[in-house]
Design an enzyme around this catalytic site. Structure first.
Site, PDB file in Angstrom:
ATOM      1  N   SER A 170      24.771  47.374  30.974  1.00 17.26           N
ATOM      2  CA  SER A 170      25.384  48.497  30.265  1.00 17.26           C
ATOM      3  C   SER A 170      26.378  47.986  29.230  1.00 17.26           C
ATOM      4  CB  SER A 170      26.131  49.386  31.261  1.00 17.26           C
ATOM      5  OG  SER A 170      27.220  48.658  31.794  1.00 17.26           O
ATOM      6  N   LYS A 171      26.764  48.902  28.364  1.00 14.62           N
ATOM      7  CA  LYS A 171      27.737  48.532  27.345  1.00 14.62           C
ATOM      8  C   LYS A 171      29.051  48.150  28.029  1.00 14.62           C
ATOM      9  CE  LYS A 171      30.154  49.966  23.238  1.00 14.62           C
ATOM     10  NZ  LYS A 171      31.514  50.019  23.796  1.00 14.62           N
ATOM     11  N   ARG A 172      29.341  48.855  29.146  1.00 18.05           N
ATOM     12  CA  ARG A 172      30.579  48.562  29.868  1.00 18.05           C
ATOM     13  C   ARG A 172      30.605  47.100  30.349  1.00 18.05           C
ATOM     14  NH1 ARG A 172      31.638  51.152  34.799  1.00 18.05           N
ATOM     15  NH2 ARG A 172      30.046  52.674  34.211  1.00 18.05           N
ATOM     16  N   ASP A 208      31.383  44.962  27.391  1.00 18.54           N
ATOM     17  CA  ASP A 208      32.803  45.018  27.003  1.00 18.54           C
ATOM     18  C   ASP A 208      33.651  44.188  27.960  1.00 18.54           C
ATOM     19  OD1 ASP A 208      32.096  46.664  24.977  1.00 18.54           O
ATOM     20  OD2 ASP A 208      32.758  48.528  25.942  1.00 18.54           O
TER      21      ASP A 208
END
Ligand code: GLU
Length: 492
Positions: free
Chosen positions: A258-260, A263
């Site tokens: 995921s993008k999370r 990040d």
């Protein structure tokens, strides 16, 4: 003639999974001498995000996997934006209603909500299908007149009429046959109250009308396959082949990437910048290296050599080597592949492709920039590393690495530096190595010490590319100035 399509919904940026789907479609098309179509699935106006389509075009252009037909280029089977195909869907929707494969439903959100609540409590779940459709407000339970009147009021959806208790069978190139009993399925909504088709309907109609022969998409669409099969059956159309690509898992292997995750762990998940979030392009990846890595997320080529250009991948791609199991994302591996690609292309080409990154070097060194890039390129993992790796060509070191200074502490540094300066003054830089050997022998100091101390004076530490090449590029004046500076500091 094989025809495949990448069919993203413009609801945000593409992420690694989307780009991987595009790549596999592209490779499949090229391998089979077929056509790669880009279709924009923008029927859900609420989820549509501005710039998203432009972003998709730009990402594909960056990586070099250009569609043969798309909304901008057009093609024989356009329009390629679903929002521009409303009439086509209306016509096909009526066909299904007329042959009894679909029906109108007028149920209010409230009525459905209550039914859902009740079934969830009593049966553990709710499905609008053959088991209960006669309890609802639809064209099967209303008379013709009532239906006609309700149609005038609007507020209507169209549902697929799925037969009770039949086996639905579809096949997938990666997973073999997929079977499900129709009682497990719902009478899926095909047209929403706003008159727009749902994903399932538009997707199937377009795949058929655009003459798609193989549907290649992510595993998350596998549960839709039986519904799509039923839609093909309802129209009496032959379905295309299907290939569902494995999920891309995060590095721990637990859960989808995921993008999370990105990040948190400092790796990009988008090909190019999206708002504030940097992509692979801005992080210094070569597009071919990025593609080379994501190709491995689900495909294990039958060849020893891992590094592949797009042209090689086009030849090698083989559906037989696409795996079922989830593919774990590994950023270290992605960087390693980038490093190998960077090392394999010429300095000239790097300069042409990254003009902004080499700008300051070019200002100072002009034509010599290519020598500099050539000297350091083996050390670059990301193209952006070039700035750091060539910093000492643009400015004198301000600090000297403490550990390095300790290592040479046993020498009388000032004396050695003076001997080095003498050698520089007395010789051509291209002959400096021999001069160091001679000076060293005369003074009982090894070449190693000469070189280490020179390197510290020139770059501030003990690492970096070949020393004498650096000195030749910097020239005598800069070399002497830096030696002088360290002499002054060590005498303080
Ligand atoms: N619009 C769908 C998506 O966003 C397409 C799925 C498919 O390829 O059928 O991925």
């Amino acid at each position: 003639m094989e025809r495949v399509r990448f069919a993203p919904s413009p609801t945000g940026p593409l992420h690694i999974g989307g780009l991987r789907t595009a790549l596999f479609n592209y490779l499949y098309a090229r391998k089979h001498g077929g056509i790669f179509v880009l279709r924009v699935e923008d029927t859900d106006q609420n989820r549509k995000v501005d710039n998203s389509e432009a972003y998709i075009h730009e990402s594909l252009a960056w990586t070099g996997i250009s569609p043969d037909e798309d909304p901008i280029k057009g093609g024989k089977y356009g329009p390629y934006r679903q929002s521009e195909r409303k009439d086509i869907y209306q016509k096909h929707m009526l066909e299904l209603i007329e042959n009894g494969k679909a029906y109108y439903a007028f149920d209010s959100g409230e009525a459905l909500g209550l039914a859902r609540e009740k079934d969830e409590k009593e049966k553990g779940g709710f499905k609008y299908n053959a088991q209960n459709r006669m309890l609802f407000d639809n064209s099967l339970t209303n008379s013709k007149e009532e239906t006609a009147n309700k149609l005038k009021e609007g507020n209507v959806v169209i549902r697929l009429k799925v037969d009770a208790d039949t086996e639905v069978m579809a096949s997938d190139l990666v997973r073999g046959s997929v079977r499900v009993n129709s009682n497990e399925l719902e009478d899926k909504i095909l047209m929403k109250k706003d008159g727009m088709p749902t994903y399932h309907f538009a997707n199937v109609v377009d795949d058929y009308l655009m003459k798609i022969t193989t549907v290649i998409r992510g595993e998350e669409w596998l549960p839709s396959l039986p519904i799509h099969q039923l839609l093909y059956d309802a129209f009496g159309w032959n379905p295309p082949k299907f290939m569902h690509l494995p999920l891309i898992l995060n590095p721990s292997g637990k859960g989808k990437l995921s993008k999370r995750d990105g990040d948190k762990n400092g790796y990009p998940v988008f090909p190019i910048q999206w708002n504030e979030t940097l992509g692979y392009r801005e992080s210094g990846f070569l597009p071919e290296a990025h593609l080379n890595y994501i190709a491995q997320l689900g495909w294990s080529p039958k060849r020893e050599e891992e590094l592949m250009t797009l042209a090689v991948m086009e030849k090698e791609f083989d559906v037989a080597n696409v795996q079922k199991g989830g593919a774990r994302f590994d950023f270290e591996k992605a960087k390693w592949i980038n490093q190998q690609h960077l090392a394999s292309i010429t300095a000239d080409e790097l300069i042409n492709r990254f003009p902004r990154i080499v700008e300051s070097l070019n200002d100072v060194y002009g034509g010599k920039t290519v020598t500099i890039v050539d000297l350091v390129k083996e050390r670059l993992v990301l193209m952006n590393d070039l700035e750091k790796a060539t910093e000492f060509f643009l400015k004198d070191p301000e600090d000297y690495d403490e550990k390095a200074m300790k290592r040479i502490g046993k020498f009388d540094i000032k004396t050695v530096l003076e001997l080095i300066s003498e050698s520089v003054k007395e010789n051509e830089l291209s002959e400096l190595k021999d001069a160091f050997v001679q000076k060293g022998e005369a003074n009982g100091i090894g070449l190693g010490a000469f070189m280490q101390i020179t390197r510290i004076a020139i770059v501030g530490g003990l690492s970096g590319p070949e020393l004498f090449s650096i000195l030749e590029i910097l020239g005598k004046d800069v070399t002497l100035r830096r030696l002088e500076r360290l002499i002054n500091i060590t005498t303080l």
